[in-house]
Design a protein around this motif. Structure first.
Motif, PDB file in Angstrom:
ATOM      1  N   LEU A  11      42.224  24.632  42.442  1.00  0.00           N
ATOM      2  CA  LEU A  11      42.918  25.862  42.072  1.00  0.00           C
ATOM      3  C   LEU A  11      41.949  26.841  41.420  1.00  0.00           C
ATOM      4  CD1 LEU A  11      45.426  27.606  41.685  1.00  0.00           C
ATOM      5  CD2 LEU A  11      45.914  26.318  39.583  1.00  0.00           C
ATOM      6  N   LEU A  12      41.117  26.349  40.517  1.00  0.00           N
ATOM      7  CA  LEU A  12      40.120  27.203  39.876  1.00  0.00           C
ATOM      8  C   LEU A  12      39.143  27.766  40.907  1.00  0.00           C
ATOM      9  CD1 LEU A  12      39.343  25.176  36.621  1.00  0.00           C
ATOM     10  CD2 LEU A  12      40.725  27.258  36.841  1.00  0.00           C
ATOM     11  N   MET A  13      38.761  26.935  41.890  1.00  0.00           N
ATOM     12  CA  MET A  13      37.841  27.417  42.924  1.00  0.00           C
ATOM     13  C   MET A  13      38.515  28.428  43.845  1.00  0.00           C
ATOM     14  SD  MET A  13      35.375  24.231  43.963  1.00  0.00           S
ATOM     15  CE  MET A  13      36.669  22.994  43.963  1.00  0.00           C
ATOM     16  N   ALA A  14      39.799  28.249  44.113  1.00  0.00           N
ATOM     17  CA  ALA A  14      40.521  29.247  44.915  1.00  0.00           C
ATOM     18  C   ALA A  14      40.515  30.593  44.202  1.00  0.00           C
ATOM     19  CB  ALA A  14      41.955  28.773  45.168  1.00  0.00           C
ATOM     20  N   ILE A  15      40.681  30.567  42.875  1.00  0.00           N
ATOM     21  CA  ILE A  15      40.624  31.797  42.084  1.00  0.00           C
ATOM     22  C   ILE A  15      39.220  32.399  42.143  1.00  0.00           C
ATOM     23  CG2 ILE A  15      40.797  32.736  39.743  1.00  0.00           C
ATOM     24  CD1 ILE A  15      42.970  30.583  39.233  1.00  0.00           C
ATOM     25  N   PHE A  16      38.195  31.533  42.046  1.00  0.00           N
ATOM     26  CA  PHE A  16      36.812  32.017  42.122  1.00  0.00           C
ATOM     27  C   PHE A  16      36.536  32.693  43.462  1.00  0.00           C
ATOM     28  CE2 PHE A  16      32.589  31.032  43.875  1.00  0.00           C
ATOM     29  CZ  PHE A  16      31.782  31.746  43.002  1.00  0.00           C
ATOM     30  N   TRP A  17      36.947  32.072  44.566  1.00  0.00           N
ATOM     31  CA  TRP A  17      36.684  32.655  45.885  1.00  0.00           C
ATOM     32  C   TRP A  17      37.523  33.907  46.120  1.00  0.00           C
ATOM     33  CZ3 TRP A  17      32.373  31.678  48.010  1.00  0.00           C
ATOM     34  CH2 TRP A  17      31.766  30.423  47.903  1.00  0.00           C
ATOM     35  N   THR A  18      38.678  33.993  45.469  1.00  0.00           N
ATOM     36  CA  THR A  18      39.468  35.225  45.527  1.00  0.00           C
ATOM     37  C   THR A  18      38.695  36.359  44.869  1.00  0.00           C
ATOM     38  OG1 THR A  18      41.547  33.971  45.465  1.00  0.00           O
ATOM     39  CG2 THR A  18      41.656  36.307  44.881  1.00  0.00           C
ATOM     40  N   ALA A  19      38.017  36.041  43.763  1.00  0.00           N
ATOM     41  CA  ALA A  19      37.185  37.045  43.085  1.00  0.00           C
ATOM     42  C   ALA A  19      36.011  37.467  43.963  1.00  0.00           C
ATOM     43  CB  ALA A  19      36.681  36.486  41.753  1.00  0.00           C
ATOM     44  N   ILE A  20      35.424  36.512  44.702  1.00  0.00           N
ATOM     45  CA  ILE A  20      34.324  36.838  45.621  1.00  0.00           C
ATOM     46  C   ILE A  20      34.831  37.748  46.731  1.00  0.00           C
ATOM     47  CG2 ILE A  20      32.727  35.883  47.333  1.00  0.00           C
ATOM     48  CD1 ILE A  20      31.858  35.374  44.474  1.00  0.00           C
ATOM     49  N   LEU A  21      36.014  37.445  47.258  1.00  0.00           N
ATOM     50  CA  LEU A  21      36.619  38.278  48.306  1.00  0.00           C
ATOM     51  C   LEU A  21      36.842  39.693  47.783  1.00  0.00           C
ATOM     52  CD1 LEU A  21      38.030  38.619  51.074  1.00  0.00           C
ATOM     53  CD2 LEU A  21      40.117  37.748  50.002  1.00  0.00           C
ATOM     54  N   TRP A  22      37.378  39.796  46.569  1.00  0.00           N
ATOM     55  CA  TRP A  22      37.639  41.109  45.975  1.00  0.00           C
ATOM     56  C   TRP A  22      36.328  41.863  45.755  1.00  0.00           C
ATOM     57  CZ3 TRP A  22      36.088  43.749  41.678  1.00  0.00           C
ATOM     58  CH2 TRP A  22      36.826  44.884  41.338  1.00  0.00           C
ATOM     59  N   LEU A  23      35.317  41.169  45.228  1.00  0.00           N
ATOM     60  CA  LEU A  23      34.028  41.805  44.955  1.00  0.00           C
ATOM     61  C   LEU A  23      33.389  42.313  46.243  1.00  0.00           C
ATOM     62  CD1 LEU A  23      31.901  42.475  42.817  1.00  0.00           C
ATOM     63  CD2 LEU A  23      30.897  40.211  43.202  1.00  0.00           C
ATOM     64  N   GLY A  24      33.505  41.511  47.321  1.00  0.00           N
ATOM     65  CA  GLY A  24      32.941  41.932  48.607  1.00  0.00           C
ATOM     66  C   GLY A  24      33.571  43.205  49.130  1.00  0.00           C
ATOM     67  N   GLY A  25      34.822  43.411  48.775  1.00  0.00           N
ATOM     68  CA  GLY A  25      35.510  44.609  49.233  1.00  0.00           C
ATOM     69  C   GLY A  25      35.303  45.813  48.350  1.00  0.00           C
ATOM     70  N   HIS A  26      34.610  45.630  47.222  1.00  0.00           N
ATOM     71  CA  HIS A  26      34.416  46.729  46.281  1.00  0.00           C
ATOM     72  C   HIS A  26      32.947  46.993  45.979  1.00  0.00           C
ATOM     73  CE1 HIS A  26      38.668  45.773  45.691  1.00  0.00           C
ATOM     74  NE2 HIS A  26      38.814  46.968  45.160  1.00  0.00           N
ATOM     75  N   LEU A  27      32.068  46.509  46.840  1.00  0.00           N
ATOM     76  CA  LEU A  27      30.642  46.761  46.652  1.00  0.00           C
ATOM     77  C   LEU A  27      30.313  48.215  46.991  1.00  0.00           C
ATOM     78  CD1 LEU A  27      29.014  43.552  48.186  1.00  0.00           C
ATOM     79  CD2 LEU A  27      29.144  44.167  45.767  1.00  0.00           C
ATOM     80  N   PRO A  28      29.335  48.795  46.323  1.00  0.00           N
ATOM     81  CA  PRO A  28      28.915  50.160  46.686  1.00  0.00           C
ATOM     82  C   PRO A  28      28.295  50.183  48.072  1.00  0.00           C
ATOM     83  CG  PRO A  28      27.384  49.168  45.111  1.00  0.00           C
ATOM     84  CD  PRO A  28      28.552  48.237  45.207  1.00  0.00           C
ATOM     85  N   GLY A  29      28.237  51.351  48.656  1.00  0.00           N
ATOM     86  CA  GLY A  29      27.741  51.501  50.023  1.00  0.00           C
ATOM     87  C   GLY A  29      26.344  50.960  50.234  1.00  0.00           C
ATOM     88  N   THR A  30      25.514  50.982  49.205  1.00  0.00           N
ATOM     89  CA  THR A  30      24.136  50.494  49.340  1.00  0.00           C
ATOM     90  C   THR A  30      24.079  48.983  49.543  1.00  0.00           C
ATOM     91  OG1 THR A  30      24.007  50.382  46.921  1.00  0.00           O
ATOM     92  CG2 THR A  30      23.132  52.362  47.990  1.00  0.00           C
ATOM     93  N   LEU A  31      25.169  48.287  49.210  1.00  0.00           N
ATOM     94  CA  LEU A  31      25.213  46.827  49.372  1.00  0.00           C
ATOM     95  C   LEU A  31      26.197  46.409  50.465  1.00  0.00           C
ATOM     96  CD1 LEU A  31      25.183  45.739  45.616  1.00  0.00           C
ATOM     97  CD2 LEU A  31      23.269  45.697  47.223  1.00  0.00           C
ATOM     98  N   ALA A  32      26.535  47.340  51.327  1.00  0.00           N
ATOM     99  CA  ALA A  32      27.530  47.076  52.361  1.00  0.00           C
ATOM    100  C   ALA A  32      27.129  45.934  53.293  1.00  0.00           C
ATOM    101  CB  ALA A  32      27.782  48.343  53.178  1.00  0.00           C
ATOM    102  N   TYR A  33      25.818  45.699  53.432  1.00  0.00           N
ATOM    103  CA  TYR A  33      25.357  44.665  54.364  1.00  0.00           C
ATOM    104  C   TYR A  33      25.729  43.245  53.902  1.00  0.00           C
ATOM    105  CZ  TYR A  33      21.537  43.992  51.014  1.00  0.00           C
ATOM    106  OH  TYR A  33      20.801  43.739  49.887  1.00  0.00           O
TER     107      TYR A  33
END
Length: 219
Positions: free
Chosen positions: A108-130
């Protein structure tokens, strides 16, 4: 026809989430057992996040490999169970519940962690889009494997974690009766899996929990 490009791409996305999902799950069992009086896993060197210590040849390598070859939409695997001497626990019947629930709680804790990774990937600035797409794909994979492990392991059939929780919580007569199912537990699960009963029962729950984490991560 075997697509090596698809194989490598899928492996790159799923390898880390799967390895850590099953490794942390087992370490959590061993760590709680150690804290409750049984040092078996600790003495055997199993309280480590080194996946090599937890690899099961079939469950960690062959099974996920087969799923990859057949273009499964998600991977599944398992590690070698950490050894637990239940009689060595301070309060065997009660502590068995805490040891068992520790694995799904870690997932459950890891599911929360990967949810945060998913969210972070969708909110990166354009310079880190790759790196955004790889992060989002790995985040989604991490959510899937951990939600699967949570729901699957909470099935109240020994030797799954849910079965051990039930054995620890039920009255003595019912607890003894359920514990006698353990030698046949995996056979029962295989039958339920290949007849489609398991997915029919648990599929809606998996999809609901998965889409909940996905919605949070995509927010």
């Amino acid at each position: 026809m075997f697509d090596i490009t698809h194989f490598v791409r899928t492996l790159a996305i799923w390898a880390i989430p799967v390895l850590f999902a099953i490794t942390v799950h087992e370490v959590a069992h061993g760590w709680v057992a150690w804290k409750r009086g049984d040092p078996t896993a600790m003495l055997m060197g199993r309280l480590t996040l080194n996946p090599v210590k937890h690899i099961d040849p079939f469950g960690t390598i062959i099974l996920p490999g087969i799923l990859l070859l057949f273009h499964s939409p998600f991977l599944f695997g398992y590690a070698k169970p950490v050894p637990v001497n239940f009689s060595g626990l301070k309060k065997p019947k009660t502590d068995m519940v805490w040891v068992a629930i520790a694995g799904p709680a870690a997932n459950l804790l890891m599911a929360i962690f990967w949810t945060a990774i998913l969210w972070l990937g969708g909110h990166l600035p354009g310079t880190l889009a790759y790196v955004a797409t790889p992060m989002q794909l790995m985040g989604e994979a991490g959510i899937i494997i951990n939600v699967i492990l949570i729901i699957f392991n909470l099935i109240p059939i020994p030797p799954l974690d849910g079965g051990r929780v039930a054995v620890g919580l039920l009255p003595a007569s019912a607890s003894i009766a359920l514990s006698r199912v353990e030698p046949y537990g995996f056979i029962i699960l295989i039958v339920l899996l290949f007849t489609g009963i398991l997915w029919n029962v648990l599929g809606p729950l998996f999809l609901w929990v998965y889409h909940f984490f996905l919605a949070v991560g995509a927010g």
